[in-house]
Write an enzyme that holds these catalytic residues in place. Sequence first.
Site, short mmCIF file in Angstrom:
data_model
loop_
_atom_site.label_atom_id
_atom_site.label_comp_id
_atom_site.label_asym_id
_atom_site.label_seq_id
_atom_site.Cartn_x
_atom_site.Cartn_y
_atom_site.Cartn_z
CG ASP A 82 -17.53 -120.72 -8.59
OD1 ASP A 82 -17.91 -119.99 -9.52
OD2 ASP A 82 -16.37 -121.18 -8.52
CD GLU A 134 -18.36 -121.07 -18.21
OE1 GLU A 134 -18.29 -121.04 -16.97
OE2 GLU A 134 -17.72 -121.89 -18.90
P1 13P Z 1 -8.82 -121.62 -10.43
O1 13P Z 1 -9.07 -122.73 -9.45
O2 13P Z 1 -8.13 -122.09 -11.66
O3 13P Z 1 -8.14 -120.45 -9.80
O4 13P Z 1 -10.27 -121.13 -10.94
C1 13P Z 1 -11.21 -120.72 -10.01
C2 13P Z 1 -12.50 -120.41 -10.67
O5 13P Z 1 -12.56 -119.94 -11.78
C3 13P Z 1 -13.73 -120.68 -9.90
O6 13P Z 1 -14.88 -120.49 -10.65
#
Ligand code: 13P
Length: 285
Positions: A82, A134
């Site tokens: 991520d 993104e």
């Molecule tokens: P939150 O922590 O606000 O749920 O977002 C998670 C996210 O978008 C990880 O990329």
Amino acid sequence: MPLVTLKEILAGTREGHYAVGGFNFNGYEDAQGMINGAAEKRSPIILMASLSACRYIGLKQTVGMIRGMAESVDIPVCLHLDHATDYDYIRAAVREGFTSVMIDASALDYETNIRDSRAIVDFAKQYHCSVEAELGKVGGKEDHVVVDDMSATFTDPEDVPRYVEETGIDALAIAFGSVHGFYKREPKLDFPRLEKIVSLTPCPLVLHGGTGIPVEDFKRCVRMGMSKINVGTEFKKAFTDTLRKMCAVLPESQVDTKKYMQPVKDVCAEIVKGKIDIFGSADRA
Ligand code: 13P
């Protein structure tokens, strides 16, 4: 099952009017709880590790752990890196066996974002690994990526077709009002913007900042064509709340760590099951 790519797991989501949850884990208990929840619902699931989670667990160990869990269930599981801004680390994760990575070049200008995301796509393709990128800037704090309110910018729909075409990405994270972390005020999603973006690209779209979004808004996003919904902070809160509670209720003489951690696993499974019901991904495995 062997780990699947993001491209494979998101195929058919828009047409099928469901989204697959992308859930951030930080260790064994939350990851195992998440997979247990998805397996119970017969739902596909995307397990997401941030850079700091990978550094905490170890890159090789992260892949080994999730691969082992995935192979013990018969639902599709994707392992996704991520919000990565460190390109060397992305390449290392791809080589190690991640089946999806997110390159976050959203802080850079449009042309550089395209160039850098394209370079990661070209690399990842050689390893049968998907790429999410993104466009626009989602506000809030996610791991080491911090975007204050003033810097957050919504995705311009007109920028999307060329971006998707030239980068060759498998999923696109868009900014249309959601925020990473806890909301300071009621989230206000820009649905007309989402509708426009959906109409302009067949590329699967990703909603970041799922924690705190009202159920009806989630459902509306899914109906409109959202394919992947990320939730992270809600798990961290539930994990720490549960652990704190177990430390308060169990006597000091209790040293079986499993007694403290089983409820943590269970609460993560429950959250995942709830999200699967909202996202409509049950029985899609
Ligand atoms: P939150 O922590 O606000 O749920 O977002 C998670 C996210 O978008 C990880 O990329």
